[in-house]
Design a protein around this motif. Structure first.
Motif, mmCIF file in Angstrom:
data_model
loop_
_atom_site.group_PDB
_atom_site.id
_atom_site.type_symbol
_atom_site.label_atom_id
_atom_site.label_comp_id
_atom_site.label_asym_id
_atom_site.label_seq_id
_atom_site.Cartn_x
_atom_site.Cartn_y
_atom_site.Cartn_z
ATOM 1 N N ASN A 251 0.826 -1.209 0.000
ATOM 2 C CA ASN A 251 0.000 0.000 0.000
ATOM 3 C C ASN A 251 0.863 1.264 0.000
ATOM 4 O OD1 ASN A 251 -2.536 1.234 -0.084
ATOM 5 N ND2 ASN A 251 -2.522 1.611 2.114
ATOM 6 N N SER A 252 1.794 1.310 -0.923
ATOM 7 C CA SER A 252 2.728 2.427 -1.011
ATOM 8 C C SER A 252 2.044 3.676 -1.547
ATOM 9 C CB SER A 252 3.885 2.061 -1.937
ATOM 10 O OG SER A 252 3.405 1.841 -3.259
ATOM 11 N N VAL A 253 2.759 4.788 -1.470
ATOM 12 C CA VAL A 253 2.262 6.041 -2.039
ATOM 13 C C VAL A 253 2.037 5.869 -3.544
ATOM 14 C CG1 VAL A 253 2.921 8.428 -2.588
ATOM 15 C CG2 VAL A 253 3.255 7.528 -0.271
ATOM 16 N N ALA A 254 2.944 5.181 -4.215
ATOM 17 C CA ALA A 254 2.788 4.961 -5.650
ATOM 18 C C ALA A 254 1.521 4.176 -5.950
ATOM 19 C CB ALA A 254 4.006 4.226 -6.204
ATOM 20 N N GLN A 255 1.262 3.151 -5.165
ATOM 21 C CA GLN A 255 0.066 2.340 -5.377
ATOM 22 C C GLN A 255 -1.200 3.162 -5.163
ATOM 23 O OE1 GLN A 255 0.037 -1.362 -3.232
ATOM 24 N NE2 GLN A 255 -2.156 -1.676 -3.510
ATOM 25 N N LYS A 256 -1.207 3.986 -4.121
ATOM 26 C CA LYS A 256 -2.380 4.825 -3.859
ATOM 27 C C LYS A 256 -2.615 5.796 -5.009
ATOM 28 C CE LYS A 256 -2.016 4.634 1.187
ATOM 29 N NZ LYS A 256 -1.707 5.395 2.427
ATOM 30 N N THR A 257 -1.538 6.360 -5.542
ATOM 31 C CA THR A 257 -1.680 7.272 -6.679
ATOM 32 C C THR A 257 -2.246 6.538 -7.884
ATOM 33 O OG1 THR A 257 0.147 8.681 -5.946
ATOM 34 C CG2 THR A 257 -0.424 8.769 -8.279
ATOM 35 N N ALA A 258 -1.704 5.362 -8.168
ATOM 36 C CA ALA A 258 -2.139 4.605 -9.336
ATOM 37 C C ALA A 258 -3.594 4.169 -9.229
ATOM 38 C CB ALA A 258 -1.244 3.386 -9.530
ATOM 39 N N GLU A 259 -4.036 3.852 -8.025
ATOM 40 C CA GLU A 259 -5.388 3.336 -7.843
ATOM 41 C C GLU A 259 -6.408 4.416 -7.517
ATOM 42 O OE1 GLU A 259 -5.195 0.193 -4.979
ATOM 43 O OE2 GLU A 259 -3.894 -1.071 -6.223
ATOM 44 N N SER A 260 -5.966 5.653 -7.410
ATOM 45 C CA SER A 260 -6.897 6.745 -7.115
ATOM 46 C C SER A 260 -7.846 6.962 -8.288
ATOM 47 C CB SER A 260 -6.112 8.028 -6.836
ATOM 48 O OG SER A 260 -6.990 9.128 -6.742
#
Length: 544
Positions: A251-260
């Motif tokens: 649940n990294s920052v990158a993952q949150k950005t991609a899944e937003s």
């Protein structure tokens, strides 16, 4: 989740093309490998130019005086493999944001010029705008931050930026220090790490966030990201993430950005062709050739050597770093790219088609969903109601609780529209509703199927896993993004006798639609075994 640019999006929009031209003039680097000793202009690869054009894409209705709001995207995320050139390219964007023409300055009537000398640069360069082209200007007091988990990581951007300043005309405007760079009008570029966060919360005009795929709650970098965005909002500034592929269990920052779901974030991520195995050397070569396409300094033989060595001990990490895929570590049930490779485009399931349903219900935390499958192996998320909503219910979208009347209406509509021969339903929290469905549609058609049973759940999960991954399988699906994410989140939880059930990778990472898919596929297998795939028998009555 909003789709990422895979390198095919059209570039037919107004953008600050003055920025890449300014970069080519002012940012100079030495050739890779040191073969050329004289600094050369930084000429962007096609993928770098694409990302630059998208980041500086101007809204057609933009007006002079607007800052971040003049641009189509508030921030950006660039996902590219190791050594592809993310760091030096990001350094050029930082340089431009520091002293280059990155702010919208009106629409050209044709013939206007951007003159470096007007902004303290004596290089003599100028840019002539065409009619209708957006014009640019620098920030008055630029305040920038280069951010990563450690100083070594920030060096990916900071060191090439220092070299660019020393090697060309930027030295007139930017004074290099060990931990910061001084800019005109008391501006500066600071380095921020997880252990040096004293400047967090300061107003900033631009932030470069490097390797956000390893920014997590555990290393306190999630807080860094959100704090920096607050600082940017106050100055109407923007930010850019650059990263390798990430482990989807973290649940990294990158993952949150991609899944937003927000649409004012530009995402660039060229995923390799689906169905290729990273463990197969020949197919791995095809993956590398695809994801490194355009990065002309790359020697694929060298990349192969690095990847092959890493594969021995960290296969998932090798595939993320060099294959640009989002691959989880140990315990993954079904790799997302294997699931995604079964996507079948354009399939329409007509009314009265024989199908089965898989239902997994919750109340206030997990999601509730229904997946359907035809008896020839096509699985899909059906829709219901006047708005054709998908049969997926996230409690957060319904004031914190799954809307049971909506679910009940969807079940009734599916039974009316299709020929539902079986429905397997996991009953916790939904015992009463399942009983009502049995009374209405028949106990032979609606069956309680408890997923906590280790023997049965293991067998059902293995059956779907096999039919997804074997080469001659006819299984295919609709490409439902939510289901794909839930498949990716599922992990094996060991049980006695070498069996397993599924668990979440983390509390917040849902797997409910993966469970629905397993139940639907199990129902389809059982229905076929019972003869439901055969045409119905016709009975005739004769009168004498």
């Amino acid at each position: 989740m909003v789709a990422a640019d895979d390198g095919t999006w059209p570039l037919d929009f107004p953008t600050l093309y003055v920025v890449p031209d300014w970069i080519a003039r002012h940012c100079r680097i030495k050739s890779v490998g040191g073969l050329v000793t004289e600094p050369q202009p930084f000429e962007m690869y096609d993928w770098q130019l694409r990302c630059t054009a998208q980041f500086y894409r101007v809204k057609p209705e933009a007006e002079v005086g607007q800052l971040a709001s003049a641009f189509h995207f508030r921030r950006a995320q660039v996902v590219a493999p190791q050594k592809s050139g993310k760091g030096p390219w990001t350094a050029t964007i930082v340089a431009a944001e520091a002293v280059g023409p990155v702010l919208f300055n009106g629409w050209a009537r044709g013939g206007e010029r951007y003159e470096c000398r007007r902004y303290g640069c004596g290089c003599g360069w100028g840019y002539v705008y065409e009619q209708g082209e957006p014009m640019g200007r620098p920030w008055g007091e630029p305040l920038l931050q280069i951010t990563a988990t450690s100083e070594d990581q920030t060096d990916n951007i900071f060191r090439p930026l220092q070299a660019m300043i020393r090697n060309g005309p930027l030295a007139e405007l930017m004074k290099v220090g060990e931990q910061f760079i001084r800019l005109p009008n008391d501006g500066r570029i600071d380095v921020v790490t997880s252990s040096a966060q004293s400047r967090l919360g300061n107003p900033v005009t631009f932030v470069a966030q490097d390797e956000t795929g390893i920014w997590t709650e555990g290393n306190k970098m999630t807080k860094v990201a959100t704090t920096q965005r607050r600082g940017l909002a106050g100055m109407s500034g923007r930010s850019m993430e650059s990263t390798n592929g990430w482990d989807p269990t973290e649940n990294s920052v990158a993952q949150k950005t991609a899944e937003s779901k927000v649409r004012d974030v530009y995402r660039y991520h060229r995923l390799p062709p689906k169905g290729l195995s990273y463990k197969n050397k020949a197919e791995r070569r095809k993956i590398h050739a695809f994801v490194y396409q355009g990065s002309h300094h790359i020697d694929l033989d060298s990349i192969e050597g690095e990847a092959a060595e890493l594969l021995e001990n960290e296969p998932a990490e090798a595939e993320r770093f060099y294959g640009n895929r989002l691959v989880a570590g140990m315990g993954t049930w079904l790799q997302q790219d294997h699931w995604d490779a079964r996507f079948a485009k354009g399939v329409v399931v007509p009314a009265k088609t024989r199908i089965v349903l898989g239902f997994d219900g919750s109340d206030v935390d997990d999601w509730t969903g229904i997946r359907a499958e035809t008896l020839d192996g096509y699985q899909f998320t059906p829709t219901y109601g006047p708005d054709k909503r998908p049969t997926i219910w996230n409690p957060e979208d319904w004031e914190g609780q799954v809307p049971r009347l909506e679910v009940d209406a969807a079940v009734d509509e599916l039974f009316a529209w299709y020929d539902v021969v079986r429905m397997y339903a996991d009953p916790p929290y939904w015992t009463s509703e399942v009983a009502q469905w049995q009374a209405k549609h028949g106990e032979k058609r609606v069956t309680e199927w408890q997923t906590y049973r280790a023997v049965q759940m293991h067998a059902a999960a293995e059956q779907l896993l096999t039919d997804v991954t074997k080469k001659d399988s006819t299984f295919r699906h609709d490409g439902c993004e939510t289901t794909s994410i839930h498949i990716r989140n599922a992990r094996k939880a060991a049980r006695p006798a070498k069996r397993y059930v599924l668990r979440k990778a983390a509390v917040h990472q849902k797997i409910d639609l993966a469970v629905c898919s397993i139940l639907a596929h199990e129902a389809a297998s059982d229905a076929i075994a019972a003869g439901s795939a055969e045409p119905p028998k016709r009975y005739y009555a004769y009168t004498g």
